[in-house]
Design an enzyme around this catalytic site. Structure first.
Site, PDB file in Angstrom:
ATOM      1  N   TYR A   1      33.009  43.567  54.027  1.00  0.00           N
ATOM      2  CA  TYR A   1      34.370  43.986  54.348  1.00  0.00           C
ATOM      3  C   TYR A   1      34.307  45.357  54.993  1.00  0.00           C
ATOM      4  O   TYR A   1      33.633  46.254  54.490  1.00  0.00           O
ATOM      5  CB  TYR A   1      35.226  44.038  53.078  1.00  0.00           C
ATOM      6  CG  TYR A   1      36.657  44.470  53.327  1.00  0.00           C
ATOM      7  CD1 TYR A   1      37.538  43.643  54.015  1.00  0.00           C
ATOM      8  CD2 TYR A   1      37.126  45.701  52.870  1.00  0.00           C
ATOM      9  CE1 TYR A   1      38.852  44.039  54.251  1.00  0.00           C
ATOM     10  CE2 TYR A   1      38.434  46.101  53.097  1.00  0.00           C
ATOM     11  CZ  TYR A   1      39.292  45.266  53.788  1.00  0.00           C
ATOM     12  OH  TYR A   1      40.588  45.658  54.010  1.00  0.00           O
TER      13      TYR A   1
ATOM     14  N   ASP B   1      28.156  51.017  56.820  1.00  0.00           N
ATOM     15  CA  ASP B   1      29.473  51.237  56.234  1.00  0.00           C
ATOM     16  C   ASP B   1      29.249  51.636  54.780  1.00  0.00           C
ATOM     17  O   ASP B   1      29.038  50.794  53.912  1.00  0.00           O
ATOM     18  CB  ASP B   1      30.325  49.971  56.352  1.00  0.00           C
ATOM     19  CG  ASP B   1      31.730  50.188  55.820  1.00  0.00           C
ATOM     20  OD1 ASP B   1      31.963  51.242  55.185  1.00  0.00           O
ATOM     21  OD2 ASP B   1      32.590  49.308  56.021  1.00  0.00           O
TER      22      ASP B   1
ATOM     23  N   LYS C   1      36.938  56.262  50.383  1.00  0.00           N
ATOM     24  CA  LYS C   1      36.893  56.263  48.918  1.00  0.00           C
ATOM     25  C   LYS C   1      36.417  57.598  48.318  1.00  0.00           C
ATOM     26  O   LYS C   1      37.213  58.525  48.228  1.00  0.00           O
ATOM     27  CB  LYS C   1      36.083  55.056  48.437  1.00  0.00           C
ATOM     28  CG  LYS C   1      36.801  53.770  48.924  1.00  0.00           C
ATOM     29  CD  LYS C   1      36.276  52.462  48.480  1.00  0.00           C
ATOM     30  CE  LYS C   1      37.215  51.363  48.961  1.00  0.00           C
ATOM     31  NZ  LYS C   1      36.631  50.301  49.717  1.00  0.00           N
TER      32      LYS C   1
HETATM   33  C1  LIG Z   1      37.297  49.800  51.091  1.00  0.00           C
HETATM   34  C2  LIG Z   1      36.380  49.564  52.214  1.00  0.00           C
HETATM   35  C3  LIG Z   1      36.783  49.758  53.540  1.00  0.00           C
HETATM   36  C4  LIG Z   1      38.203  50.068  53.924  1.00  0.00           C
HETATM   37  O1  LIG Z   1      38.629  51.281  53.425  1.00  0.00           O
HETATM   38  P1  LIG Z   1      40.230  51.539  53.300  1.00  0.00           P
HETATM   39  O2  LIG Z   1      40.300  52.974  52.892  1.00  0.00           O
HETATM   40  O3  LIG Z   1      40.709  50.584  52.272  1.00  0.00           O
HETATM   41  O4  LIG Z   1      40.817  51.287  54.631  1.00  0.00           O
HETATM   42  C5  LIG Z   1      35.837  49.649  54.535  1.00  0.00           C
HETATM   43  N1  LIG Z   1      34.561  49.347  54.244  1.00  0.00           N
HETATM   44  C6  LIG Z   1      34.140  49.136  52.990  1.00  0.00           C
HETATM   45  C7  LIG Z   1      32.710  48.844  52.731  1.00  0.00           C
HETATM   46  C8  LIG Z   1      35.045  49.214  51.928  1.00  0.00           C
HETATM   47  O5  LIG Z   1      34.635  48.951  50.696  1.00  0.00           O
END
Ligand SMILES: *Cc1c(COP(=O)(O)O)cnc(C)c1O
Length: 425
Positions: A142, A237, A265
């Site tokens: 994701y 990511d 995060k």
């Molecule tokens: C949570 C998440 C996102 C998106 O971050 P948001 O602040 O919710 O837009 C992107 N990549 C990873 C791996 C994530 O866990």
């Protein structure tokens, strides 16, 4: 009716599904969500005054626990000076220097407001830098909810039971090439077919949005080699793994450097913050130096920077937090594994450091396809049992458990006992 139920039935009239992010809904576990009033340390308090041991940690940010006094104090101080200026501030310089000092591969960084924005912008930078259009992503990873990345996405998309979101025109995803996580040959094939057209490979260095799926030995190293060979930008990511697995995230944990890295995060300490950064020559394609446009009215917001700087500085000054998280991860997930073996349960426990989860399937979970085999009805019963005993897990099989520095050995013992009682039945 409980206060949470009252609020939920009111909320659904005004907010789609009653929630501002689908992962907060309890639909996939057949319940209504708890509305949270406050939090402290490893605990959440709901609108009815129930107290829960929290294994979500706001989906990762609260690595030091909720309402950390140090972070709160910095936020209060920043608030008094004004909430936003829309102009450059010293805090942004501090934040950028701090991130660059903690992550060797990041020489330059741009702050944004969410992980979604960070990823979307990093991909634009990679495309601008290489002059190529195609990107490779992995099934079950994701990367936020931007159009081009809602292809076989993990997290809430998995529980929604749709491989791809509607409302995304084909034109937006035609350059997104999905590969299988942990299957390097699926990546090699794409490189062969689209030789010199691939701008970037984006990967969660630990899959943490299809449950927890660690990279198999050599997977990240081989991705690194393929990208170097093809002059493709490797994007890690690290929105979840960044500053969690180690100070320099998964890159340090596995000894592999990315060209660009995305954050979210943890770097906001609970405020809405994201960032992307990497090699200077790539980052300097971004406006106003270069021709890749990316902007944000509230980016680098002083209050958000204060929270993020406070949390990251604490982590930098207290590297023992990482040793403790590793130890607590071993205690919790090791204990879960032991429980499965002792009770002869045909389930899987996957873990990396403070991230982990249980899959209700007899077969090892290494990718999206094997994760999807998990018995989600069994998960529903397990989730309900845990919640009834005051343990708040993510309401989906396909999310991680997040440990924080506030979780104690006693918390973990209680968690394992509660799991044991469920499986005894
Ligand atoms: C949570 C998440 C996102 C998106 O971050 P948001 O602040 O919710 O837009 C992107 N990549 C990873 C791996 C994530 O866990």
């Amino acid at each position: 009716m409980t206060r949470s139920e009252e609020l939920f039935y009111e909320a659904v009239n005004f907010i789609p599904g009653g929630v501002n992010s689908p992962v907060r809904a309890f639909g996939s576990v057949g319940m209504t969500p708890r509305f949270i009033k406050s939090a402290e340390g490893a605990y959440l308090i709901d609108a009815d005054g129930n107290r829960y041991l929290d294994y979500i940690g706001s989906w990762g940010p609260m690595i030091l626990g909720h309402a950390n006094p140090l972070v709160l104090q910095r936020v209060e101080e920043a608030c008094k000076k004004g909430l936003s200026f829309g102009a450059a501030t010293e805090a942004e310089v501090d934040m950028a220097k701090l991130i660059c000092s903690m992550v060797p591969s990041v020489e330059m960084v741009r702050m944004v407001n969410s992980g979604t924005e960070a990823v979307m912008s990093a991909i634009r930078a990679a495309r601008g830098y290489t002059g190529r259009d195609k990107i490779i992503k992995f099934e079950g990873c994701y990367h936020g909810h931007s159009d081009a990345l809602l292809v076989k996405a993990g997290s809430g998309v998995m529980t929604a039971g749709v491989p791809d979101s509607s409302g995304v025109p084909e034109g937006c995803t035609q350059d997104t090439l999905p590969a299988a996580y942990n299957d390097i040959s699926s990546v090699e094939k794409l490189f062969e077919s689209y030789n010199k057209e691939i701008a970037a490979v984006i990967v969660e260095p630990v899959g943490a949005n299809m449950g927890v799926v660690p990279p198999v030995k050599g997977f990240l190293q081989k991705l690194r080699a393929l990208c170097t060979e093809n002059k493709t930008v490797l994007i890690f990511d690290e929105v979840i793994t960044g500053f969690r697995l180690a100070m320099a995230g998964a890159q340090e944990y596995y000894g592999v450097e990315a060209d660009l890295t995305t954050y979210g995060k943890i770097i906001g300490g609970g405020m809405p913050v994201g960032a992307y950064g990497g090699k200077k020559d790539i980052m300097e394609v971004v406006a106003p130096v270069g021709s890749v446009y990316q902007a944000g009215t509230l980016s680098g917001n002083p209050v958000a920077m204060a929270a993020g700087i406070a949390q990251l500085t604490y982590l930098k000054d207290h590297p023992e937090v990482y040793r403790r998280l590793e130890k607590m991860g071993e205690l919790l997930y090791g204990g879960m594994k032991e429980l499965c073996e002792r009770e002869k349960l045909p389930y899987q426990v996957n873990r990396v450091g403070s991230l982990g989860c249980m899959f209700f399937t007899p077969d090892p979970v290494v990718d999206y396809t094997s994760a999807k085999k998990s018995d989600t009805e069994m998960f529903r019963l397990y989730f309900r049992h845990m919640l009834e005993h005051g343990i708040y897990l993510a309401p989906s099989q396909f999310e991680a458990m997040f440990l924080s520095d506030s979780h104690t050995e006693e918390d973990i013992r209680y968690t394992l006992d509660t799991m044991h009682r469920f499986f005894e039945k």
